[in-house]
Design an enzyme around this catalytic site. Structure first.
Site, PDB file in Angstrom:
ATOM      1  N   ALA A 138       6.868   7.885  -6.760  1.00 28.60           N
ATOM      2  CA  ALA A 138       6.494   9.080  -5.766  1.00 28.60           C
ATOM      3  C   ALA A 138       7.767   9.712  -5.303  1.00 28.60           C
ATOM      4  O   ALA A 138       7.493  11.256  -4.950  1.00 28.60           O
ATOM      5  CB  ALA A 138       5.734   8.263  -4.540  1.00 28.60           C
ATOM      6  N   PHE A 159      -2.681   2.256  -9.008  1.00 33.31           N
ATOM      7  CA  PHE A 159      -1.900   3.203  -9.648  1.00 33.31           C
ATOM      8  C   PHE A 159      -0.557   3.038  -9.210  1.00 33.31           C
ATOM      9  O   PHE A 159      -0.301   3.339  -8.069  1.00 33.31           O
ATOM     10  CB  PHE A 159      -2.570   4.748  -9.489  1.00 33.31           C
ATOM     11  CG  PHE A 159      -1.708   5.529  -9.830  1.00 33.31           C
ATOM     12  CD1 PHE A 159      -1.960   5.904 -11.486  1.00 33.31           C
ATOM     13  CD2 PHE A 159      -1.187   6.659  -9.102  1.00 33.31           C
ATOM     14  CE1 PHE A 159      -0.940   6.827 -11.878  1.00 33.31           C
ATOM     15  CE2 PHE A 159      -0.609   7.730  -9.667  1.00 33.31           C
ATOM     16  CZ  PHE A 159      -0.675   8.084 -10.859  1.00 33.31           C
ATOM     17  N   HIS A 202       2.781  -2.891  -4.302  1.00 28.77           N
ATOM     18  CA  HIS A 202       2.842  -1.668  -4.201  1.00 28.77           C
ATOM     19  C   HIS A 202       1.526  -0.871  -3.356  1.00 28.77           C
ATOM     20  O   HIS A 202       0.324  -1.281  -4.057  1.00 28.77           O
ATOM     21  CB  HIS A 202       3.218  -0.776  -5.426  1.00 28.77           C
ATOM     22  CG  HIS A 202       4.345  -0.845  -5.951  1.00 28.77           C
ATOM     23  ND1 HIS A 202       5.560  -0.054  -5.507  1.00 28.77           N
ATOM     24  CD2 HIS A 202       5.142  -1.876  -6.567  1.00 28.77           C
ATOM     25  CE1 HIS A 202       6.727  -0.573  -6.100  1.00 28.77           C
ATOM     26  NE2 HIS A 202       6.268  -1.310  -6.790  1.00 28.77           N
ATOM     27  N   PRO A 203       1.516  -0.266  -2.362  1.00 28.34           N
ATOM     28  CA  PRO A 203       0.555   0.284  -1.767  1.00 28.34           C
ATOM     29  C   PRO A 203       0.127   1.485  -2.601  1.00 28.34           C
ATOM     30  O   PRO A 203       0.693   1.960  -3.568  1.00 28.34           O
ATOM     31  CB  PRO A 203       1.347   0.891  -0.515  1.00 28.34           C
ATOM     32  CG  PRO A 203       2.541   1.237  -0.872  1.00 28.34           C
ATOM     33  CD  PRO A 203       2.992   0.175  -1.680  1.00 28.34           C
ATOM     34  N   GLU A 246       9.861   6.355   0.116  1.00 32.88           N
ATOM     35  CA  GLU A 246       9.411   6.841  -1.323  1.00 32.88           C
ATOM     36  C   GLU A 246       8.229   8.013  -1.188  1.00 32.88           C
ATOM     37  O   GLU A 246       8.125   8.717  -1.892  1.00 32.88           O
ATOM     38  CB  GLU A 246       9.012   5.771  -2.340  1.00 32.88           C
ATOM     39  CG  GLU A 246      10.555   4.950  -2.468  1.00 32.88           C
ATOM     40  CD  GLU A 246      10.293   3.680  -3.019  1.00 32.88           C
ATOM     41  OE1 GLU A 246      11.258   2.879  -3.317  1.00 32.88           O
ATOM     42  OE2 GLU A 246       9.205   3.119  -3.319  1.00 32.88           O
ATOM     43  N   ILE A 250       3.288   4.844  -9.519  1.00 31.50           N
ATOM     44  CA  ILE A 250       4.155   5.992  -9.799  1.00 31.50           C
ATOM     45  C   ILE A 250       5.193   6.070  -9.066  1.00 31.50           C
ATOM     46  O   ILE A 250       5.308   5.672  -7.871  1.00 31.50           O
ATOM     47  CB  ILE A 250       3.300   7.397  -9.743  1.00 31.50           C
ATOM     48  CG1 ILE A 250       3.954   8.399 -10.456  1.00 31.50           C
ATOM     49  CG2 ILE A 250       2.756   7.630  -8.522  1.00 31.50           C
ATOM     50  CD1 ILE A 250       3.244   9.754 -10.824  1.00 31.50           C
TER      51      ILE A 250
END
Length: 104
Positions: free
Chosen positions: A59, A55, A5-6, A25, A57
């Site tokens: 988005a 982090f 994940h970026p 996203e 989440i």
């Protein structure tokens, strides 16, 4: 799964399917406000220093300001709380992606 994940606020690059999904996203996270973009970048750095991972989440459906608020709150979590929060977000992301695949 987390390493793929970026960072929130950074535009994922590459032609892989996961990069394309991340771009979609995070479309609403396009922080045109320089102060919000800077705060997200600084928050990402604090989070990575504290928890030694990116982090995570969901988005989709959240604004940059909403994500920044969640990031700020989650920085107050202890390790166990943050693992649970990150796993919940990973579940939400996975379910959204599965729903997208099924509807295609």
């Amino acid at each position: 799964a987390l390493s793929a994940h970026p960072r929130i606020g950074e535009k994922p690059t590459g032609g892989e399917a996961h990069a394309a999904l991340s771009r979609q996203e995070q479309a609403e996270v396009n922080a045109d406000d320089a102060a919000t973009a800077r705060a997200l970048k600084e928050g990402n750095a604090r989070y990575e220093a504290r928890f030694d991972r990116v982090f995570l989440i969901r988005a989709k459906g959240r604004s940059a300001a909403e994500i920044l608020q969640a990031l700020t709150q989650r920085l107050t979590n202890n390790d166990a709380q943050e693992i649970e929060a990150a796993l919940e977000q990973l579940r939400e992301i996975t379910l959204l992606r599965l729903a997208g695949v099924i509807s295609e």
